[in-house]
Each structure stands twice: as C-alpha cells, then as structure tokens.
Design a protein around this motif. Structure first.
Motif, mmCIF file in Angstrom:
data_model
loop_
_atom_site.group_PDB
_atom_site.id
_atom_site.type_symbol
_atom_site.label_atom_id
_atom_site.label_comp_id
_atom_site.label_asym_id
_atom_site.label_seq_id
_atom_site.Cartn_x
_atom_site.Cartn_y
_atom_site.Cartn_z
ATOM 1 N N PHE A 163 -6.972 -2.035 1.432
ATOM 2 C CA PHE A 163 -6.044 -1.763 0.342
ATOM 3 C C PHE A 163 -5.249 -2.938 -0.143
ATOM 4 O O PHE A 163 -4.602 -2.873 -1.155
ATOM 5 C CB PHE A 163 -5.075 -0.658 0.755
ATOM 6 C CG PHE A 163 -5.653 0.662 0.446
ATOM 7 C CD1 PHE A 163 -5.452 1.213 -0.793
ATOM 8 C CD2 PHE A 163 -6.465 1.282 1.348
ATOM 9 C CE1 PHE A 163 -6.033 2.407 -1.111
ATOM 10 C CE2 PHE A 163 -7.053 2.478 1.043
ATOM 11 C CZ PHE A 163 -6.835 3.046 -0.192
ATOM 12 N N GLY A 174 -4.166 6.263 1.863
ATOM 13 C CA GLY A 174 -3.841 5.267 0.842
ATOM 14 C C GLY A 174 -4.492 5.617 -0.489
ATOM 15 O O GLY A 174 -3.977 5.278 -1.549
ATOM 16 N N THR A 197 1.871 4.763 0.705
ATOM 17 C CA THR A 197 1.479 5.933 1.490
ATOM 18 C C THR A 197 2.687 6.866 1.547
ATOM 19 O O THR A 197 3.804 6.454 1.254
ATOM 20 C CB THR A 197 1.086 5.579 2.937
ATOM 21 O OG1 THR A 197 2.140 4.790 3.492
ATOM 22 C CG2 THR A 197 -0.212 4.815 3.043
ATOM 23 N N VAL A 201 0.857 -1.178 0.000
ATOM 24 C CA VAL A 201 0.000 0.000 0.000
ATOM 25 C C VAL A 201 0.899 1.236 0.000
ATOM 26 O O VAL A 201 1.713 1.417 0.896
ATOM 27 C CB VAL A 201 -0.917 0.057 1.245
ATOM 28 C CG1 VAL A 201 -1.904 1.206 1.125
ATOM 29 C CG2 VAL A 201 -1.645 -1.257 1.415
#
Ligand code: UDP
Ligand code: MG
Length: 327
Positions: free
Chosen positions: A231, A189, A159, A157
C-alpha cells in the motif's frame, strides 16, 4: 417482506475444534435476522475451508447435508486468510445482496451482525465491525497490533483502527472490490479505498472459543510487511532520504579528513573505519532489502497467478436459492 439475501462468509483453517459452535451460533443469528425481517429467507452461511489438514472439510460437508442454509467451499490448499475471504466473497457475489465476513473462532461478537443488517437496511454499503476493547487479546498481540496500525497510518495507508475482517459489504461494493486484481491483498487497506457510504458498529472482542491462533508470529510479521509494502512506497522513499543524508554527512567528514591531513594530524583511525564499514554495510543491506521487497511484489503481480483455486464447491444456486449446487 425483506428481499435481501445475505451470505455470511467464514474462512476456516484447521478449525475442527470450534466449527460446531460457530455453525450453531451463526445459524441462530441467520434465523433470528430472518424472523425479524432484516434479511430474506434463503440467506446462507458459506464455510470456506482454506486447505485444512484436520477434519474441517468433513465437518463442513456434514453440516451441508444436515442444514439447508449451510454451504461450503474447499480450496485446493492453504491460500491464507485474505485469499480465503476473497474466494468466499467472489463465490457469494452472484447470488447475494450483501456479504458479511467473520472469523471462525467466534472472537467477533455474532450478535453485532444484527446491527450490521440494521445499518445495511438503512442504506449503508459498508459496515465495519470495530472492537471496543482488546482486553481479551494477549498483551503482545494488542501492542504489536497498535504499533502496526500506527505505522500504517504514518505511512499513509488508511485503515479503520481496531477493525479486523469482520464487516458487511453490499453487492455494489463487492462488484468494485473484485476489480482490484492484485495478488497481494490486504482487505483492511483496500476497502476504505473503495468509498461508498460506510459506518461502524462497536462490539467487544472475546477470546478464541477453542483451538489455537492460526496467526503465529511469523505469519503476523508477513502480514504486516505485506500490508505495508502493498500500500505504500514510503519505505523506499525513507531509504532514499537516508541514503542522501548519509552522502551529505560523508562529504562533510571527507572535508574534515582532508583538512586534518593537510594540517599533519595523521590519525590511526581504525575505530572510525570499522564503525563506518559496519554502519554503511548495514544501511546498504537494508536498502537493498527494501528495494528487493518491492521488486518481489512486481515479480509476483506480473505472473497474474490465481489468488485461490477451488477444489469443491457446494453453494446456493442463483435461481433456486435453496438448491445447493456442486459446480
Ligand atoms: N485462517 C485462514 N487461513 C489461514 C489462517 C487463518 O482461513 O491461513 C482463518 C482462521 O480459520 C480464522 C481466521 O482466519 O477463521 C482468523 O485466524 P485466527 O483467529 O487464527 O487469527 P487471530 O485472531 O489469532 O489473529
Ligand atoms: Mg482469531
């Protein structure tokens, strides 16, 4: 003349202790930015009351009366930080050219907003506020946050490290963001997935100005589990691989046991049996839990429930930006 209308969206949940200071400081920033021609007159603050049980809404109403650049939104109950942010951004979208979101507790440096606007005027659609240091957070919060973002990264994911929900989004970005209709939202996200020209502005994170954190451990854990399972399907895959490996090991043990049996070494085997029962039972329960977590998500999404409900709305109108409308 700069024609860009900015709306600063501030989610507030039981924030009566800090609101006065927050409004004072943010109004100061707005006026300053206006004088410096970074934004147009008519830019506003949008205070979103996320179903507070204290006097937050009364205080917000008071400021709406008193200052023309303060507007407000009252959600019908507590919908959570992320939903309050979405509610504010969706409301501001029709009359704003860009939106900045910032927490009410003044942990994020309001002076960074000027940098956000400079970057926006240079043509960036997304500006992420990134914390330089986290010294003011507790040891526990700092480390759990680091572990969480590390884990998210491993699970694929994307970020922005050390970035919370302090950011600027242009209207173009908002237009795309609201097309993501999922109910389990994790903005940190989602926004990197949108693309567009983005940049970072660094600032020092301060301590909460007043009041207590609205993210107790339980909420933080829920936030982390939601962030991961919304996610990434990596946890399900890990469980599958784990299951497959255990079957492999089981097969080898089976062969070994049979050989022992034919050789005549009969073992009492209580220990190994009990161990296997507990170990396998544990693994199975975990696996079922992980699967259940995803099924739960599907269950929630298929209902298409609204992400928030607005009870009262006192916002700037599109045509006459100084006139507040109760919609
Ligand atoms: N908040 C919210 N709804 C909630 C919990 C928090 O709108 O259910 C708001 C809160 O008022 C604050 C922001 O979200 O403006 C971040 O919360 P907090 O500062 O308590 O979190 P922390 O900084 O401790 O992670
Ligand atoms: Mg905070």
């Amino acid at each position: 003349m700069n024609e860009q209308i900015l709306t600063i969206v501030v989610p507030c949940y039981n924030e009566e202790a800090v609101l006065k200071e927050t409004v004072t400081r943010l109004r100061g920033v707005l006026m300053h930015a206006c004088r410096e021609q970074l934004i147009a007159k008519g830019s506003t603050l949008l205070l979103v009351d996320d179903g507070s049980s204290d006097h937050t809404w009364e205080i917000i109403e008071h400021y709406i009366e008193e200052y023309k650049e303060v507007t407000g939104l009252k959600l019908s109950r507590n919908f959570g930080h992320q939903n309050a942010l979405i509610a504010g951004m969706e409301t501001a979208r029709p009359y704003s050219d860009c939106v900045i979101t910032i927490d009410a507790d003044l942990q994020d440096d309001v002076n960074a907003i000027k940098q956000f606007l400079i970057k926006y005027n240079e043509g960036f659609d997304i500006v992420y506020g990134v914390r330089d240091k986290r010294e003011t957070d507790t040891f526990f919060k700092r480390n759990t946050a680091r572990m969480f973002y590390g884990l998210m990264g491993h699970l694929g994911v994307k970020t922005v490290p050390n970035h919370a929900d302090f950011r600027l989004l242009s209207r173009r970005v908002l237009d795309e963001l609201i097309k993501y209709q999922e109910e389990n939202i994790f903005l940190r996200g989602m926004i990197p997935l949108l693309g567009f020209k983005s940049t970072k502005v660094y600032y020092n994170r301060a301590e909460r100005f007043a009041g207590e954190s609205k993210y107790p451990l339980k909420k933080m854990l829920n936030f982390a589990v939601d962030g991961i399972t919304s996610f990434s399907i990596a946890p399900i895959r890990i469980v599958t691989y784990l299951g497959a490996s255990i079957v492999g090991i089981g097969f080898l043990i089976g062969v070994y046991a049979l050989i022992q049996h034919f050789l005549g070494h009969v073992v009492t085997g209580w220990t190994s049996m009990i161990l296997s029962i507990w170990l396998l039972g544990g693994i199975q329960l975990t696996a079922i839990g992980v699967i259940g977590e995803y099924i739960g998500k599907i269950f929630k999404e298929t209902k298409h429930r609204p992400r928030y409900i607005i009870e009262k709305q006192l916002v700037a109108s599109k045509n006459n930006r100084f006139e507040k409308q109760a919609l």
